[in-house]
Design an enzyme around this catalytic site. Structure first.
Site, mmCIF file in Angstrom:
data_model
loop_
_atom_site.group_PDB
_atom_site.id
_atom_site.type_symbol
_atom_site.label_atom_id
_atom_site.label_comp_id
_atom_site.label_asym_id
_atom_site.label_seq_id
_atom_site.Cartn_x
_atom_site.Cartn_y
_atom_site.Cartn_z
ATOM 1 N N GLN A 102 14.727 7.731 -56.751
ATOM 2 C CA GLN A 102 13.892 7.455 -55.579
ATOM 3 C C GLN A 102 13.021 8.660 -55.236
ATOM 4 O O GLN A 102 12.204 8.587 -54.333
ATOM 5 C CB GLN A 102 14.778 7.115 -54.375
ATOM 6 N N HIS A 120 9.623 5.313 -56.614
ATOM 7 C CA HIS A 120 8.661 5.585 -55.537
ATOM 8 C C HIS A 120 7.470 6.415 -56.007
ATOM 9 O O HIS A 120 6.752 6.981 -55.189
ATOM 10 C CB HIS A 120 9.378 6.268 -54.366
ATOM 11 N N CYS A 149 -13.012 12.355 -55.180
ATOM 12 C CA CYS A 149 -13.299 12.346 -56.623
ATOM 13 C C CYS A 149 -14.744 12.783 -56.849
ATOM 14 O O CYS A 149 -15.573 12.756 -55.936
ATOM 15 C CB CYS A 149 -13.058 10.929 -57.153
#
Length: 238
Positions: A102, A120, A149
């Site tokens: 996790q 996750h 970006c």
């Protein structure tokens, strides 16, 4: 410790071990569990961590999300601990088939584990939401405000936020590994967070081991419970 001896025997006899881990595996590497809010937290943030790490908050308050994310979720100096290293060793020896985690810190891979199902996601992967260009974690850590970006699109970490579903391919692989396991070792998790905690239901064997500092919600169904620090316990398993 009798339970430790039993665990050692099961590990020595098996070549089909699967490990399922939670935040307790990472806290021993110095990564704080974001649920354990420290005293400074309320001075710095107006919302609880679960709210900030939600899809809705990310969309509406992206800059505040990233302020929290850089400060609390990026622990780039953390190193694998004894548990990570032991799991990687078992995989090299052909004993461990997969790690299901996790955690989002990439420490299992840093220790050398190859077959890791990251339920996750991972802070190490980040993608432009417009053109899908990849960015590493250093780019996020060194940026300010909302990282952009080169195409102008916003960059989103490849982590599963609250309100978002798990990646189906990752989930399918994790379920398959758990359902086919001979020994399933669950460590460093209270088994309180779903859907991840529900993955135990796919295990049909008779060697379910729970390793945690405190009792878990599933101790009653375990075949073996070993209480204590997972790093210390794993370092004794040779």
């Amino acid at each position: 410790m009798e339970n430790l001896e039993q665990l050692r025997q099961w590990i020595n006899e098996s070549d089909n071990i699967v490990f399922f881990g939670g935040a307790g595996v990472s806290t021993e590497s110095g990564i704080p569990d974001f649920r354990s809010v420290d005293g400074l937290y309320n001075q710095q943030y107006d919302y609880p961590p679960e709210t900030i790490l939600s899809h809705t908050f990310y969309r509406k308050n992206t800059e505040e999300f990233y302020r929290f994310y850089r400060n609390k979720m990026l622990c780039l100096d953390a190193k694998p601990n004894a548990a990570h290293l032991k799991l990687a060793q078992w995989e090299r020896e052909g004993k461990l088939k997969a790690v299901v985690t996790q955690n989002i810190d990439g420490l299992h891979q840093a220790a050398g584990s190859q077959k890791v199902y990251e339920l996750h996601g991972s802070v190490l992967r980040n993608f432009c939401e417009s053109c899908h260009k990849f960015y590493d974690v250093k780019h996020i850590a060194d940026s300010e405000g909302v990282p952009k970006c080169t195409c102008g699109g916003g960059i989103k970490p490849d982590v599963v936020l609250y309100e978002e579903g798990l990646d189906q391919n990752t989930l399918t692989g994790a379920i398959r590994a758990i359902s086919e396991a001979d020994v399933l070792i669950v460590g460093g998790t209270s088994l309180a967070v779903y859907p991840a905690a529900g993955l135990l239901d796919y295990y049909s064997g008779n060697k379910l081991v729970l390793v945690n500092k405190t009792p878990t919600a599933r101790d009653g169904i375990a075949d073996l419970v070993v209480q204590g620090s997972i790093g210390e316990i794993f370092s004794q398993l040779d």
